[in-house]
Scaffold this active site. Structure first.
Site, PDB file in Angstrom:
ATOM      1  N   HIS A  86     -51.504  10.779 -18.052  1.00 44.57           N
ATOM      2  CA  HIS A  86     -52.236  10.130 -16.966  1.00 44.57           C
ATOM      3  C   HIS A  86     -51.517   8.897 -16.418  1.00 44.57           C
ATOM      4  CE1 HIS A  86     -55.257  13.020 -17.507  1.00 44.57           C
ATOM      5  NE2 HIS A  86     -56.016  12.420 -18.398  1.00 44.57           N
ATOM      6  N   HIS A 161     -61.435  11.597 -12.854  1.00 46.94           N
ATOM      7  CA  HIS A 161     -61.667  11.891 -14.268  1.00 46.94           C
ATOM      8  C   HIS A 161     -63.133  11.655 -14.649  1.00 46.94           C
ATOM      9  CE1 HIS A 161     -60.761  12.068 -18.606  1.00 46.94           C
ATOM     10  NE2 HIS A 161     -59.587  12.582 -18.261  1.00 46.94           N
ATOM     11  N   GLU A 297     -61.028  18.558 -13.457  1.00 41.98           N
ATOM     12  CA  GLU A 297     -60.101  17.646 -12.805  1.00 41.98           C
ATOM     13  C   GLU A 297     -59.124  18.420 -11.913  1.00 41.98           C
ATOM     14  OE1 GLU A 297     -58.268  15.177 -15.957  1.00 41.98           O
ATOM     15  OE2 GLU A 297     -59.736  16.166 -17.250  1.00 41.98           O
TER      16      GLU A 297
END
Length: 333
Positions: A86, A161, A297
């Site tokens: 991420h 998220h 996502e």
């Protein structure tokens, strides 16, 4: 906290991480409740789960934290099992975005855009990246649009998220019924990095084309589920991206709430909150554990910068990166 309302839906967003902090929608009896995980406070500093956050510069994993563009090698600090997850440490989820004035839409609904320039070299990524994240709340839906421009070739993969639990009261999501119209998924290695194979879902727990309960599927004796301790895999949407298309539909029979997710991205990460361990105290003093929430996502594929066979995530000067997500909320008929 910025509140955005439209008929049948109430949302709240915060500048830290340009995140969706609250999302209230009615059940079949008309009683509204929050269906995403969030904190009582607006202060999400140190939030390890990235609750509702914008993820960047690169959502999901880059193996070894390294990649190459035009013969130039770049390195991103790793933060999970030798991978950059991420965006690496101090990703977009922990950065403050500037908020434009809230806009009221014709016919109802409200919208706000968060902006930030990620400087050249931040977390090792090249180029000054101008990012905008727009949340639009309209009747029964939240639209999220990510856009970005760069002054040097770079890689970009942005997503949201949010953790969902459609019961509105917390607890397990095992009874949620999930439909996913995807004929393929990406198997992963022991580091949860895609192996490069785009595998058919036929005969596996990943075949959700006819629907399946989350609890039943996550407990299947399948090596990929055992490796990830549940779902933490990219579902590959069929055909080339061409506008918005269905990614998933989730029904919660008890409350009657439904979630339909649409996107223009080539796939999405299905994640069943496998790292939730009871250490996070969410809104109302609730602790959350594995299986108490799930994420859908929409995004490009993990480790695409190192996988020539995957769709490219390279953004060049003069190009516009754009990613769109719709979370549509409703009730069972």
């Amino acid at each position: 906290m910025i509140e955005l309302r439209a008929p049948g839906i109430e949302a709240a967003v915060v500048p830290l991480g340009a995140r969706l902090a609250r999302l209230r929608t009615p059940d079949r009896a008309g009683t509204s409740a929050d269906v995403v995980l969030g904190l009582d406070s607006d202060d999400y500093r140190g939030d390890r789960a990235r609750l509702g956050a914008t993820i960047g510069r690169y959502a999901n994993r880059i193996a070894g934290g390294t990649f190459e563009i035009d013969g130039n090698r770049y390195s991103v600090p790793t933060n999970q099992d030798g991978a950059a997850l991420h965006g690496g440490p101090h990703g977009f989820d922990q950065q403050i975005f500037d908020a434009d004035p809230v806009r009221t839409l014709p016919g109802g609904g409200r919208s706000v855009t968060f902006r930030r320039t990620s400087p050249d070299g931040e977390n090792g990524f090249p180029g000054n990246l101008e990012v905008a994240v727009t949340y639009t709340v309209r009747t029964g839906a939240v639209d999220i649009e990510h856009t970005a421009r760069t002054d040097r070739p770079t890689v970009v993969n942005l997503t949201n998220h949010s953790y969902f639990n459609l019961t509105g009261r917390g607890g397990s999501t095992d009874g949620h019924l999930v439909h996913i119209p995807a004929a393929h998924y990406l198997p992963v290695d022991h580091r949860l990095i895609p192996t490069g194979e785009i595998a058919p879902v036929d005969g596996t727990p990943f075949d959700l084309r006819e629907g399946g309960h989350l609890g039943t599927r996550t407990r299947r004796d399948h090596p990929q589920l055992l490796r990830a301790r549940g779902f933490d895999h990219t579902m590959v949407l069929d055909g080339p991206p061409s506008g918005m298309r269905l990614a998933a539909r989730v029904d919660e029979p008890g409350s009657g709430r439904t979630l339909t997710v649409l996107t223009d991205q080539p796939g999405f990460q299905l994640y069943t909150g496998n790292a939730l361990d009871g250490s996070i105290v969410t809104r109302g003093g609730r602790t959350v554990r594995q299986g108490d929430a799930f994420c859908i996502e929409p995004q490009h594929f993990p480790d695409s910068p190192n996988r020539p066979g995957f769709p490219s995530t390279v953004l060049r000067p003069g190009e516009l990166y754009r990613s769109r997500i719709t979370f549509r909320l409703g009730v069972l008929g």
